[in-house]
Design a protein around this motif. Sequence first.
Motif, mmCIF file in Angstrom:
data_model
loop_
_atom_site.group_PDB
_atom_site.id
_atom_site.type_symbol
_atom_site.label_atom_id
_atom_site.label_comp_id
_atom_site.label_asym_id
_atom_site.label_seq_id
_atom_site.Cartn_x
_atom_site.Cartn_y
_atom_site.Cartn_z
ATOM 1 N N GLY A 124 6.179 5.817 11.934
ATOM 2 C CA GLY A 124 7.189 6.734 11.424
ATOM 3 C C GLY A 124 8.568 6.430 11.968
ATOM 4 N N LEU A 125 8.633 6.112 13.232
ATOM 5 C CA LEU A 125 9.909 5.772 13.853
ATOM 6 C C LEU A 125 10.497 4.508 13.224
ATOM 7 C CD1 LEU A 125 11.393 7.258 16.088
ATOM 8 C CD2 LEU A 125 10.419 5.673 17.722
ATOM 9 N N LYS A 126 9.654 3.504 12.990
ATOM 10 C CA LYS A 126 10.110 2.254 12.363
ATOM 11 C C LYS A 126 10.620 2.488 10.944
ATOM 12 C CE LYS A 126 7.136 -0.822 14.990
ATOM 13 N NZ LYS A 126 5.937 -1.669 14.974
ATOM 14 N N GLN A 127 10.059 3.496 10.276
ATOM 15 C CA GLN A 127 10.497 3.820 8.918
ATOM 16 C C GLN A 127 11.796 4.632 8.918
ATOM 17 O OE1 GLN A 127 8.921 2.415 6.293
ATOM 18 N NE2 GLN A 127 7.760 1.490 7.964
ATOM 19 N N GLY A 128 12.224 5.079 10.096
ATOM 20 C CA GLY A 128 13.442 5.877 10.199
ATOM 21 C C GLY A 128 13.212 7.369 10.019
ATOM 22 N N TYR A 129 11.959 7.785 10.056
ATOM 23 C CA TYR A 129 11.637 9.203 9.914
ATOM 24 C C TYR A 129 12.006 9.952 11.198
ATOM 25 C CZ TYR A 129 8.682 7.625 6.001
ATOM 26 O OH TYR A 129 8.202 7.058 4.850
ATOM 27 N N LYS A 130 12.421 11.185 11.029
ATOM 28 C CA LYS A 130 12.787 12.027 12.172
ATOM 29 C C LYS A 130 11.648 12.962 12.585
ATOM 30 C CE LYS A 130 17.005 10.522 12.363
ATOM 31 N NZ LYS A 130 17.303 9.480 13.297
ATOM 32 N N HIS A 131 10.853 13.425 11.605
ATOM 33 C CA HIS A 131 9.753 14.333 11.927
ATOM 34 C C HIS A 131 8.506 13.944 11.140
ATOM 35 C CE1 HIS A 131 10.177 16.513 8.133
ATOM 36 N NE2 HIS A 131 11.482 16.478 8.342
ATOM 37 N N THR A 132 7.385 14.421 11.608
ATOM 38 C CA THR A 132 6.096 14.021 11.030
ATOM 39 C C THR A 132 5.904 14.538 9.612
ATOM 40 O OG1 THR A 132 5.019 15.918 12.072
ATOM 41 C CG2 THR A 132 4.968 13.823 13.275
ATOM 42 N N GLY A 133 6.634 15.524 9.203
ATOM 43 C CA GLY A 133 6.534 16.038 7.848
ATOM 44 C C GLY A 133 6.975 15.031 6.801
ATOM 45 N N GLU A 134 7.675 14.007 7.221
ATOM 46 C CA GLU A 134 8.124 12.965 6.289
ATOM 47 C C GLU A 134 7.039 11.930 6.002
ATOM 48 O OE1 GLU A 134 12.568 11.945 6.921
ATOM 49 O OE2 GLU A 134 11.794 12.510 8.900
ATOM 50 N N LEU A 135 6.011 11.905 6.830
ATOM 51 C CA LEU A 135 4.915 10.947 6.638
ATOM 52 C C LEU A 135 3.997 11.411 5.516
ATOM 53 C CD1 LEU A 135 4.079 10.464 10.386
ATOM 54 C CD2 LEU A 135 4.684 8.593 8.834
ATOM 55 N N LEU A 136 3.681 10.513 4.607
ATOM 56 C CA LEU A 136 2.728 10.804 3.544
ATOM 57 C C LEU A 136 1.314 10.531 4.045
ATOM 58 C CD1 LEU A 136 4.538 9.001 0.592
ATOM 59 C CD2 LEU A 136 4.602 11.439 1.149
ATOM 60 N N ASP A 137 0.340 11.248 3.507
ATOM 61 C CA ASP A 137 -1.051 11.001 3.882
ATOM 62 C C ASP A 137 -1.438 9.549 3.632
ATOM 63 O OD1 ASP A 137 -1.646 13.520 4.841
ATOM 64 O OD2 ASP A 137 -2.557 14.215 2.973
ATOM 65 N N SER A 138 -0.925 8.982 2.555
ATOM 66 C CA SER A 138 -1.259 7.588 2.236
ATOM 67 C C SER A 138 -0.714 6.627 3.286
ATOM 68 C CB SER A 138 -0.734 7.204 0.848
ATOM 69 O OG SER A 138 0.666 7.360 0.779
ATOM 70 N N GLU A 139 0.438 6.950 3.863
ATOM 71 C CA GLU A 139 0.993 6.112 4.929
ATOM 72 C C GLU A 139 0.144 6.211 6.185
ATOM 73 O OE1 GLU A 139 5.712 5.914 4.599
ATOM 74 O OE2 GLU A 139 4.956 7.981 4.631
ATOM 75 N N VAL A 140 -0.267 7.423 6.512
ATOM 76 C CA VAL A 140 -1.118 7.620 7.687
ATOM 77 C C VAL A 140 -2.440 6.882 7.492
ATOM 78 C CG1 VAL A 140 -2.314 9.328 9.119
ATOM 79 C CG2 VAL A 140 -0.012 9.826 8.255
ATOM 80 N N ASP A 141 -3.017 6.990 6.302
ATOM 81 C CA ASP A 141 -4.253 6.269 6.003
ATOM 82 C C ASP A 141 -4.070 4.775 6.228
ATOM 83 O OD1 ASP A 141 -5.623 8.579 5.254
ATOM 84 O OD2 ASP A 141 -5.197 8.308 3.115
ATOM 85 N N LYS A 142 -2.965 4.237 5.755
ATOM 86 C CA LYS A 142 -2.687 2.803 5.905
ATOM 87 C C LYS A 142 -2.607 2.394 7.367
ATOM 88 C CE LYS A 142 1.309 0.119 5.263
ATOM 89 N NZ LYS A 142 2.574 -0.090 4.594
ATOM 90 N N VAL A 143 -1.924 3.198 8.162
ATOM 91 C CA VAL A 143 -1.805 2.888 9.585
ATOM 92 C C VAL A 143 -3.174 2.945 10.260
ATOM 93 C CG1 VAL A 143 -0.846 3.699 11.793
ATOM 94 C CG2 VAL A 143 0.590 3.678 9.749
ATOM 95 N N LEU A 144 -3.941 3.977 9.959
ATOM 96 C CA LEU A 144 -5.241 4.156 10.615
ATOM 97 C C LEU A 144 -6.230 3.063 10.223
ATOM 98 C CD1 LEU A 144 -5.652 8.037 10.400
ATOM 99 C CD2 LEU A 144 -4.828 6.658 12.319
ATOM 100 N N ILE A 145 -6.179 2.619 8.984
ATOM 101 C CA ILE A 145 -7.080 1.548 8.540
ATOM 102 C C ILE A 145 -6.791 0.256 9.291
ATOM 103 C CG2 ILE A 145 -7.551 0.003 6.585
ATOM 104 C CD1 ILE A 145 -7.412 2.499 4.800
ATOM 105 N N ASN A 146 -5.549 0.026 9.626
ATOM 106 C CA ASN A 146 -5.144 -1.227 10.284
ATOM 107 C C ASN A 146 -5.325 -1.213 11.788
ATOM 108 O OD1 ASN A 146 -4.421 -2.684 7.944
ATOM 109 N ND2 ASN A 146 -2.530 -1.511 7.819
ATOM 110 N N LEU A 147 -5.910 -0.170 12.343
ATOM 111 C CA LEU A 147 -6.135 -0.118 13.798
ATOM 112 C C LEU A 147 -7.405 -0.852 14.158
ATOM 113 C CD1 LEU A 147 -5.097 3.474 14.834
ATOM 114 C CD2 LEU A 147 -3.870 1.356 15.161
#
Length: 61
Positions: free
Chosen positions: A38-61
């Motif tokens: 989220g920080l790399k995307q320039g987001y300020k708060h977690t409400g800006e993160l989409l579920d699909s983005e979170v899914d993408k990050v978690l899959i790549n762990l």
Amino acid sequence: MRADIQGALDQIDRSWKAFEHKGQPMQKHQVKAVLEYGLKQGYKHTGELLDSEVDKVLINL
């Protein structure tokens, strides 16, 4: 939840416990990865993160 991303990262040892995704609790390393993304995307708060983005990050762990 609309947590400040930088603030949550600064307090990761305590803040990670409050995070969940799709009703499931998250582990500390997952929260850290999502917040860093989220920080790399320039987001300020977690409400800006989409579920699909979170899914993408978690899959790549």
